[in-house]
Design a protein around this motif. Structure first.
Motif, PDB file in Angstrom:
ATOM      1  N   VAL A 134     -14.137   4.018  19.811  1.00  0.00           N
ATOM      2  CA  VAL A 134     -13.128   3.090  20.310  1.00  0.00           C
ATOM      3  C   VAL A 134     -13.796   1.732  20.422  1.00  0.00           C
ATOM      4  O   VAL A 134     -14.912   1.608  20.935  1.00  0.00           O
ATOM      5  CB  VAL A 134     -12.578   3.527  21.678  1.00  0.00           C
ATOM      6  N   ASP A 135     -13.115   0.709  19.931  1.00  0.00           N
ATOM      7  CA  ASP A 135     -13.606  -0.664  19.993  1.00  0.00           C
ATOM      8  C   ASP A 135     -12.498  -1.503  20.602  1.00  0.00           C
ATOM      9  O   ASP A 135     -11.437  -1.693  19.984  1.00  0.00           O
ATOM     10  CB  ASP A 135     -13.949  -1.155  18.578  1.00  0.00           C
ATOM     11  N   THR A 136     -12.714  -1.983  21.825  1.00  0.00           N
ATOM     12  CA  THR A 136     -11.639  -2.659  22.535  1.00  0.00           C
ATOM     13  C   THR A 136     -12.200  -3.741  23.445  1.00  0.00           C
ATOM     14  O   THR A 136     -13.419  -3.848  23.624  1.00  0.00           O
ATOM     15  CB  THR A 136     -10.825  -1.641  23.363  1.00  0.00           C
ATOM     16  N   VAL A 137     -11.320  -4.542  24.018  1.00  0.00           N
ATOM     17  CA  VAL A 137     -11.699  -5.567  24.984  1.00  0.00           C
ATOM     18  C   VAL A 137     -10.990  -5.269  26.296  1.00  0.00           C
ATOM     19  O   VAL A 137      -9.757  -5.115  26.335  1.00  0.00           O
ATOM     20  CB  VAL A 137     -11.316  -6.979  24.481  1.00  0.00           C
ATOM     21  N   LEU A 138     -11.760  -5.182  27.384  1.00  0.00           N
ATOM     22  CA  LEU A 138     -11.192  -4.913  28.696  1.00  0.00           C
ATOM     23  C   LEU A 138     -10.473  -6.146  29.238  1.00  0.00           C
ATOM     24  O   LEU A 138     -10.609  -7.262  28.714  1.00  0.00           O
ATOM     25  CB  LEU A 138     -12.297  -4.486  29.663  1.00  0.00           C
ATOM     26  N   ASP A 139      -9.733  -5.948  30.313  1.00  0.00           N
ATOM     27  CA  ASP A 139      -8.987  -7.048  30.921  1.00  0.00           C
ATOM     28  C   ASP A 139      -9.898  -8.177  31.382  1.00  0.00           C
ATOM     29  O   ASP A 139      -9.474  -9.336  31.438  1.00  0.00           O
ATOM     30  CB  ASP A 139      -8.181  -6.537  32.116  1.00  0.00           C
ATOM     31  N   ASN A 140     -11.151  -7.851  31.707  1.00  0.00           N
ATOM     32  CA  ASN A 140     -12.068  -8.894  32.180  1.00  0.00           C
ATOM     33  C   ASN A 140     -12.761  -9.635  31.038  1.00  0.00           C
ATOM     34  O   ASN A 140     -13.627 -10.489  31.281  1.00  0.00           O
ATOM     35  CB  ASN A 140     -13.115  -8.308  33.134  1.00  0.00           C
ATOM     36  N   GLY A 141     -12.386  -9.320  29.789  1.00  0.00           N
ATOM     37  CA  GLY A 141     -12.956 -10.021  28.644  1.00  0.00           C
ATOM     38  C   GLY A 141     -14.174  -9.371  28.042  1.00  0.00           C
ATOM     39  O   GLY A 141     -14.723  -9.875  27.049  1.00  0.00           O
ATOM     40  N   LEU A 142     -14.602  -8.240  28.582  1.00  0.00           N
ATOM     41  CA  LEU A 142     -15.779  -7.526  28.069  1.00  0.00           C
ATOM     42  C   LEU A 142     -15.391  -6.684  26.855  1.00  0.00           C
ATOM     43  O   LEU A 142     -14.468  -5.869  26.928  1.00  0.00           O
ATOM     44  CB  LEU A 142     -16.361  -6.622  29.155  1.00  0.00           C
ATOM     45  N   ARG A 143     -16.078  -6.891  25.734  1.00  0.00           N
ATOM     46  CA  ARG A 143     -15.851  -6.037  24.563  1.00  0.00           C
ATOM     47  C   ARG A 143     -16.647  -4.748  24.732  1.00  0.00           C
ATOM     48  O   ARG A 143     -17.836  -4.776  25.072  1.00  0.00           O
ATOM     49  CB  ARG A 143     -16.279  -6.742  23.279  1.00  0.00           C
ATOM     50  N   VAL A 144     -15.994  -3.615  24.496  1.00  0.00           N
ATOM     51  CA  VAL A 144     -16.626  -2.308  24.670  1.00  0.00           C
ATOM     52  C   VAL A 144     -16.497  -1.513  23.378  1.00  0.00           C
ATOM     53  O   VAL A 144     -15.409  -1.436  22.794  1.00  0.00           O
ATOM     54  CB  VAL A 144     -15.980  -1.513  25.823  1.00  0.00           C
ATOM     55  N   VAL A 145     -17.602  -0.936  22.943  1.00  0.00           N
ATOM     56  CA  VAL A 145     -17.612  -0.016  21.813  1.00  0.00           C
ATOM     57  C   VAL A 145     -18.175   1.307  22.313  1.00  0.00           C
ATOM     58  O   VAL A 145     -19.323   1.360  22.789  1.00  0.00           O
ATOM     59  CB  VAL A 145     -18.462  -0.554  20.650  1.00  0.00           C
ATOM     60  N   ALA A 146     -17.387   2.357  22.244  1.00  0.00           N
ATOM     61  CA  ALA A 146     -17.811   3.688  22.680  1.00  0.00           C
ATOM     62  C   ALA A 146     -17.780   4.636  21.491  1.00  0.00           C
ATOM     63  O   ALA A 146     -16.794   4.684  20.753  1.00  0.00           O
ATOM     64  CB  ALA A 146     -16.892   4.201  23.786  1.00  0.00           C
ATOM     65  N   VAL A 147     -18.862   5.396  21.311  1.00  0.00           N
ATOM     66  CA  VAL A 147     -19.010   6.278  20.153  1.00  0.00           C
ATOM     67  C   VAL A 147     -19.344   7.684  20.625  1.00  0.00           C
ATOM     68  O   VAL A 147     -20.251   7.874  21.458  1.00  0.00           O
ATOM     69  CB  VAL A 147     -20.118   5.770  19.206  1.00  0.00           C
ATOM     70  N   HIS A 148     -18.628   8.651  20.072  1.00  0.00           N
ATOM     71  CA  HIS A 148     -18.889  10.059  20.376  1.00  0.00           C
ATOM     72  C   HIS A 148     -20.016  10.558  19.483  1.00  0.00           C
ATOM     73  O   HIS A 148     -19.876  10.644  18.258  1.00  0.00           O
ATOM     74  CB  HIS A 148     -17.624  10.874  20.127  1.00  0.00           C
TER      75      HIS A 148
END
Length: 465
Positions: free
Chosen positions: A47-61
């Motif tokens: 998942v590659d997304t941006v949180l409400d606070n502006g932080l980009r997050v990439v999570a990999v299984h």
């Protein structure tokens, strides 16, 4: 009796075969099996997304082991001459206590879930890296959120870490490699903030706890930062848990990025005298292209052929052939706005001029006599194999992704890169060699004993500071 006969006799008496026996047959050495097919990771759930606070997050299984790796990268630039000193103290003390936890409590809570967190800083960013058992993921996130929003920078903690930093910096600044690096950065980029990779010990000694707290409030910001999670996690669920944990970390301001660097242009090599030096440090550099440029895969392979691994032309010449140096290599250095090529070697003082001559010769030869099919096959296998090894572990994959995501790239770029390398032709590598390795594109520095300067000047293109 030969060494092989002695080994055989020993194995007979013990009943075990030695490595020498296993590797030999009656006809000679046992042939090595062919390399297996190199396969890139495919089908990574992410998942590659941006949180409400502006932080980009990439999570990999990546469930190889029941762990989670975390990499947070916060743009953390500053133009104040004392920024580097304050940032260094901040990185050394951000994990020493919060309003909820002291240093011992932070370490204890992480240890109970098999975890750890570390912080570091450079002119471009503040980095926080760590890991924990997958079952302790929420604890890892809670400690991280606590540090980001509640670090206290107690006077005694800042004082202790500040003193240790002053000692370490004083020792580091006496090292020839550090002297050469700082001279090269100034020669390439002048007084740009990117050159302040290590603060002055005297500046660090003046840093006060209140200044560190102010820097944290002004610079440790989510908007524009990136966080990578890799491990035994379901990506969507991990992002949701992360968003909940870091909801308290919020600010409308953007994290501070470095201004663009000037392009490196070819020119004279600057000689920096170091009285009594028994070795010289040679550092040559030229402008390159970023990973997103279509020429990058060919450049990567051309660099390997020139000096990027042990079987390269530069190593074969000035290390193996002539014995001028133990250490010689070339690499691609990635910068905030692109990339540069770096050629480095440390030589005995008396062979400084010959080493520079041979290095320039190999630069020119790469374009005039491009890598052979055999060289191309070798560097291609090395590049693909190294990348697959580097990303085979959760830790390696997380670190690789953190570097890429900071440049705006994603998981797909990493997964597809082995195929890009496989498609590069010998002709494309020859074009990259001619374009990027011409000696006239290079500048640099040499740090050494001044008695070598006349010989270096006789080669041309060497000036004194």
């Amino acid at each position: 009796m030969t060494a092989f006969d002695a080994a055989a006799a020993t194995s007979t008496s013990t009943g075990f075969r030695t490595a020498t026996e296993i590797g030999h047959t009656e006809l000679g050495p046992r042939p090595l099996p062919p390399l297996a097919e190199q396969r890139a990771a495919t089908g990574l759930s992410s998942v590659d997304t941006v949180l409400d606070n502006g932080l980009r997050v990439v999570a990999v299984h990546a469930p190889a082991v029941p762990m989670v790796e975390l990499r947070l990268r916060i743009p953390f630039a500053g133009t104040d001459p004392l920024h580097a000193a304050r940032a260094e103290v901040l990185a050394a003390t951000i994990l020493t206590g919060t309003r909820r936890r002291d240093r011992v409590a932070i370490d204890t809570d992480l240890a109970l879930v098999g975890g750890e967190l570390d912080a570091g800083v450079d002119p471009e960013r503040l980095s926080i890296s760590g890991n924990a058992l997958a079952s302790g993921f929420d604890t890892l996130l809670d400690v991280l959120a606590d540090v980001l929003t509640g670090a206290t920078y107690a006077e005694e903690e800042v004082g202790g870490e500040r003193g240790r930093l002053v000692e370490r910096i004083a020792v580091a600044r006496s090292q020839p490699s550090v002297i050469a690096r700082e001279a090269l950065q100034r020669h390439r980029y002048g007084d740009h903030p990117f050159t302040r990779e290590m603060p002055e010990a005297a500046d660090v000694a003046t840093v006060r706890a209140e200044e560190v707290r102010e820097l944290h409030a002004a610079g440790v910001l989510p908007r524009g930062s990136v966080l990578v999670l890799v491990g035994d996690i379901e990506p969507a669920e991990a992002v949701a848990r992360l968003g909940s944990a870091l909801s308290v970390w919020s600010d409308e301001r953007e994290a501070v990025v470095l201004p663009d660097l000037p392009h490196v242009t070819g020119g004279d090599v600057l000689f920096v005298p170091r009285a009594g030096a028994v070795q010289s440090q040679l550092r040559l550099t030229a402008q390159a292209v970023a990973r997103t440029d279509p020429r990058y895969p060919a450049l990567q392979l051309a660099n390997l052929a020139f000096g990027g691994y042990f079987s390269s032309r530069l190593v074969e010449n000035i290390r193996e052939g002539k014995g001028y140096t133990y250490h010689a290599r070339s690499s691609v250095e990635f910068t905030p706005s692109g990339a540069t090529l770096l050629v480095e070697s440390d030589t005995a003082s008396e062979v400084t001029a010959p080493a520079l001559l041979e290095t320039r010769y190999e630069l020119a030869r790469l374009g005039v006599v491009p890598p052979t099919e055999s060289e191309v096959d070798s560097v291609r296998q090395y590049a693909i194999g190294s990348l697959l090894i580097a990303t085979a572990s959760q830790s390696g994959l997380a670190s690789q992704l953190a570097a890429l995501v900071s440049l705006g790239l994603n998981v797909d770029w990493l997964v597809e890169h082995p195929a890009r390398l496989a498609r590069v032709t010998a002709e494309q590598i020859a074009e990259a060699a001619l374009e990027f390795f011409s000696p006239t594109r290079y500048t640099g520095v040499i740090v050494g004993d001044a008695e070598q300067l006349p010989l270096l000047r006789s080669l041309g293109g060497v000036i004194s500071s």
